[in-house]
Design an enzyme around this catalytic site. Structure first.
Site, PDB file in Angstrom:
ATOM      1  N   ASN A  35       6.990   3.356  -9.359  1.00  0.00           N
ATOM      2  CA  ASN A  35       7.312   3.874  -8.503  1.00  0.00           C
ATOM      3  C   ASN A  35       6.402   2.764  -7.127  1.00  0.00           C
ATOM      4  O   ASN A  35       6.864   3.610  -5.992  1.00  0.00           O
ATOM      5  CB  ASN A  35       5.805   4.982  -7.898  1.00  0.00           C
ATOM      6  CG  ASN A  35       5.265   5.664  -6.432  1.00  0.00           C
ATOM      7  OD1 ASN A  35       6.166   6.119  -6.047  1.00  0.00           O
ATOM      8  ND2 ASN A  35       4.255   5.146  -6.572  1.00  0.00           N
ATOM      9  N   ASN A  72      22.364   1.767   4.338  1.00  0.00           N
ATOM     10  CA  ASN A  72      21.617   2.439   5.558  1.00  0.00           C
ATOM     11  C   ASN A  72      21.511   1.414   6.303  1.00  0.00           C
ATOM     12  O   ASN A  72      20.625   0.035   5.810  1.00  0.00           O
ATOM     13  CB  ASN A  72      19.548   3.113   5.668  1.00  0.00           C
ATOM     14  CG  ASN A  72      18.737   3.971   6.453  1.00  0.00           C
ATOM     15  OD1 ASN A  72      19.997   4.646   6.877  1.00  0.00           O
ATOM     16  ND2 ASN A  72      17.725   4.044   6.197  1.00  0.00           N
ATOM     17  N   TYR A  84      16.555  -3.442   1.180  1.00  0.00           N
ATOM     18  CA  TYR A  84      16.227  -1.624   0.273  1.00  0.00           C
ATOM     19  C   TYR A  84      17.083  -1.374  -0.444  1.00  0.00           C
ATOM     20  O   TYR A  84      17.291  -1.092  -1.304  1.00  0.00           O
ATOM     21  CB  TYR A  84      14.997  -0.896   1.488  1.00  0.00           C
ATOM     22  CG  TYR A  84      14.491   0.034   0.743  1.00  0.00           C
ATOM     23  CD1 TYR A  84      13.196  -0.259   0.483  1.00  0.00           C
ATOM     24  CD2 TYR A  84      15.225   1.333   0.991  1.00  0.00           C
ATOM     25  CE1 TYR A  84      12.267   1.339  -0.196  1.00  0.00           C
ATOM     26  CE2 TYR A  84      14.419   2.467   0.784  1.00  0.00           C
ATOM     27  CZ  TYR A  84      12.801   2.308  -0.306  1.00  0.00           C
ATOM     28  OH  TYR A  84      12.232   3.481  -0.359  1.00  0.00           O
TER      29      TYR A  84
HETATM   30  P1  NAD Z   1       3.653   3.652  -0.022  1.00  0.00           P
HETATM   31  O1  NAD Z   1       3.554   2.573   1.006  1.00  0.00           O
HETATM   32  O2  NAD Z   1       2.922   4.303   0.603  1.00  0.00           O
HETATM   33  O3  NAD Z   1       3.185   3.464  -1.224  1.00  0.00           O
HETATM   34  C1  NAD Z   1       3.625   2.337  -1.855  1.00  0.00           C
HETATM   35  C2  NAD Z   1       2.091   2.054  -2.826  1.00  0.00           C
HETATM   36  O4  NAD Z   1       2.744   1.354  -3.687  1.00  0.00           O
HETATM   37  C3  NAD Z   1       1.313   1.490  -2.656  1.00  0.00           C
HETATM   38  O5  NAD Z   1       0.083   1.527  -2.988  1.00  0.00           O
HETATM   39  C4  NAD Z   1       1.485  -0.217  -2.704  1.00  0.00           C
HETATM   40  O6  NAD Z   1       0.260  -1.209  -2.511  1.00  0.00           O
HETATM   41  C5  NAD Z   1       2.300  -0.060  -4.182  1.00  0.00           C
HETATM   42  N1  NAD Z   1       2.808  -1.702  -4.630  1.00  0.00           N
HETATM   43  C6  NAD Z   1       3.788  -2.239  -3.186  1.00  0.00           C
HETATM   44  N2  NAD Z   1       3.918  -3.131  -3.348  1.00  0.00           N
HETATM   45  C7  NAD Z   1       3.152  -3.013  -4.895  1.00  0.00           C
HETATM   46  C8  NAD Z   1       3.366  -4.388  -5.841  1.00  0.00           C
HETATM   47  N3  NAD Z   1       3.548  -5.377  -5.706  1.00  0.00           N
HETATM   48  N4  NAD Z   1       2.081  -4.046  -6.730  1.00  0.00           N
HETATM   49  C9  NAD Z   1       2.359  -3.260  -7.385  1.00  0.00           C
HETATM   50  N5  NAD Z   1       1.963  -1.951  -6.544  1.00  0.00           N
HETATM   51  C10 NAD Z   1       2.033  -1.997  -5.253  1.00  0.00           C
HETATM   52  O7  NAD Z   1       5.045   4.375   0.202  1.00  0.00           O
HETATM   53  P2  NAD Z   1       5.904   5.454   0.024  1.00  0.00           P
HETATM   54  O8  NAD Z   1       6.486   6.191   0.645  1.00  0.00           O
HETATM   55  O9  NAD Z   1       4.464   6.859  -1.239  1.00  0.00           O
HETATM   56  O10 NAD Z   1       7.286   5.213  -1.716  1.00  0.00           O
HETATM   57  C11 NAD Z   1       6.966   5.244  -2.948  1.00  0.00           C
HETATM   58  C12 NAD Z   1       8.342   5.271  -3.917  1.00  0.00           C
HETATM   59  O11 NAD Z   1       8.960   5.987  -2.859  1.00  0.00           O
HETATM   60  C13 NAD Z   1       8.797   3.552  -3.431  1.00  0.00           C
HETATM   61  O12 NAD Z   1       9.356   3.063  -4.500  1.00  0.00           O
HETATM   62  C14 NAD Z   1       9.861   3.928  -1.825  1.00  0.00           C
HETATM   63  O13 NAD Z   1      10.566   2.938  -2.270  1.00  0.00           O
HETATM   64  C15 NAD Z   1       9.595   5.409  -2.306  1.00  0.00           C
HETATM   65  N6  NAD Z   1      10.436   6.054  -1.782  1.00  0.00           N
HETATM   66  C16 NAD Z   1       9.769   6.617  -0.114  1.00  0.00           C
HETATM   67  C17 NAD Z   1      10.813   7.723   0.337  1.00  0.00           C
HETATM   68  C18 NAD Z   1       9.537   8.373   1.433  1.00  0.00           C
HETATM   69  O14 NAD Z   1      10.643   8.237   2.459  1.00  0.00           O
HETATM   70  N7  NAD Z   1       8.620   7.786   1.319  1.00  0.00           N
HETATM   71  C19 NAD Z   1      12.345   7.987   0.668  1.00  0.00           C
HETATM   72  C20 NAD Z   1      12.296   7.216  -0.463  1.00  0.00           C
HETATM   73  C21 NAD Z   1      12.253   6.245  -1.946  1.00  0.00           C
END
Ligand code: NAD
Length: 445
Positions: free
Chosen positions: A287, A346, A352
């Protein structure tokens, strides 16, 4: 973050605006509540293919009330149509005959499912044409159903008839609140076998689940939902997020590992930890993810490299190490988190989108290679209400929220529930899928 417009349209003045100006009218989506029945109402079952005979028993086993006859004045929470008996284009009229009269008799947030045969597994060109046509039908019905309804197409490969249970449990329940217009394949890659689920309330009891980026946002909800389903969760996050991670894992009686997943020895450390402390892992959810948006012309090299390293190279390396060390148990699950940006592209997100399309590539590359009931699938979230999307400028955020069939953003739990369906031990024949959790966003397919 809160959606003020959605609150406004529920008010008397808001309703007036919606009606007179034809504005988007998001309904409050129903979501699964722990301990509640999967479906709060009756599901109508129709069609006459190779799945029809067994459907009532499958639904009964899940505690879902179903009927094959409709009653005057009654309304319904779900419709399931077995279209595997449709072998020519002229047979497609059966869809119109079944669904047409029932569309005005659906409860709010109704769930509609069409079951078909994977086109490449059909017996004749005419059948292949007709089965392929189901995709246009379901995607369009999803866009017009309204009132929080969702419509999906499930292609069931011949031989996988007994493996539909976990997928129907997901698609007919509010667990799939924000999933619509999707095409799911059961038994297309890997096994067509079914694994029976002992306890639908806690299907992951006794299982170990590793979730990266677990301290907040979508990752936190994934940890919570997998814990609800009975798993012991090992949360992974960067050292800067250690206190949130530890607090959450304490609450969930889980375990944690603080490391940067891009670290050179991160895959070995993770494999060592799960083997030594837990004897292996059953569910791996990749994730953790980051964005570093800029148009390519303005993008510095580090913005490019960091996104590829976290979102794509780390999941690749960790998966490879866990597989090579035999650390993933039989009937294990690997789940990637892609994004609709990886499907539709996008602006400002070449890095990304490349990383997230790569996650889909990882699913494609591994699906045919895995054995012992291990599967690999991905979710592709659309606009989900998190800190990541709260940082998006207002106008872009509103477009992201409204440009989907449900006229609203999804919640982190919607992504988590989709992952819990993949993780379910009954989903062994669900392999190689990429399912969008996007309220059927207008961007991309
Ligand atoms: P977020 O930024 O709230 O959480 C991401 C988490 O990943 C954080 O806790 C961060 O500390 C951790 N992280 C980042 N880099 C890291 C590393 N190098 N090692 C260990 N941990 C690491 O993001 P989110 O919105 O909860 O997104 C979670 C996933 O869902 C991501 O992969 C994101 O790309 C994907 N996503 C989110 C959305 C959205 O609308 N929020 C849409 C499409 C995809």
């Amino acid at each position: 973050m809160s959606d003020k417009y959605q609150g406004f349209v529920q008010s008397p003045i808001g309703k007036l605006f919606v009606k007179n100006l034809g504005l988007p009218n998001p309904v409050e989506l129903e979501r699964y509540v722990e301990g509640a029945p999967l479906v709060d109402g009756t599901v109508v079952v129709g069609g006459d293919g190779r799945l029809a005979d067994g459907l009532a028993a499958v639904l009964d086993g899940l505690g879902i009330a179903s009927t094959d006859t409709t009653e005057e004045g009654a309304s319904y929470k779900g419709l399931v149509f077995d279209a595997t008996g449709i072998t020519s284009s002229s047979d497609l009229v059966r869809l119109q005959e079944f669904f047409g009269p029932l569309m005005r008799r659906l409860d709010t947030c109704a769930r509609l499912v069409v079951l078909g045969t994977e086109p490449s597994a059909t017996d004749s060109p005419a059948e292949r044409v007709a089965q392929r046509a189901l995709e246009g039908f379901t995607r369009s019905l999803g866009k017009e159903a309204g009132r929080g309804a969702a419509v999906q197409l499930v292609y069931v490969t011949p031989g996988a008839e007994a493996a539909v249970e976990s997928t129907l449990a997901f698609l007919l329940s509010p667990k799939s609140a924000y999933v619509s217009g999707q095409v799911i394949r059961i038994g297309a890659t890997g096994t067509t076998d079914a694994v029976s689920v002992q306890d639908w309330e806690r299907p992951l009891a006794g299982k170990i689940a590793l979730v990266t980026g677990a301290s907040r946002g979508i990752g936190e909800q994934i940890a919570r939902v997998l814990h609800r389903d009975g798993a012991t969760v090992i949360g992974v996050d960067v050292p800067q997020a250690a206190s949130e991670l530890q607090g959450l894992m304490k609450e969930l009686n889980g375990d944690f590992l603080t490391l940067d997943i891009t670290g050179k020895d991160a895959p070995q450390r993770i494999a060592h930890h799960v083997k030594e402390k837990h004897g292996g892992v059953d569910v791996v959810v990749h994730n953790a993810g980051i964005t570093r948006d800029k148009k390519l012309a303005n993008m510095a090299e580090d913005r490019w490299s960091s996104v590829i390293a976290v979102n794509l190279t780390a999941p690749e390396r960790i998966t490879r190490e866990l597989l090579d060390q035999g650390a993933i148990n039989d009937n294990g699950r690997i789940v990637g988190v892609a994004s609709i940006a990886g499907i539709a592209g996008n602006l400002g997100q070449t890095n990304y989108a490349a990383s997230k399309a790569g996650v889909i590539g990882l699913v494609d590359a591994l699906a045919g290679e895995l054995t012992d009931g291990i599967t690999v699938n991905a979710v592709a979230p659309g606009f989900i209400e998190t800190k990541m999307t709260a940082a998006v400028p207002f106008a872009t955020r509103e477009v992201g929220r409204r440009l989907n069939a449900m006229s609203q953003g999804g919640q982190p739990v919607d992504v988590a529930e989709t992952i819990a369906w993949y993780a379910n031990p009954g989903s062994t024949a669900v392999n190689g899928n990429v399912v969008r959790v996007c309220g059927q966003m207008m961007l991309g397919a």
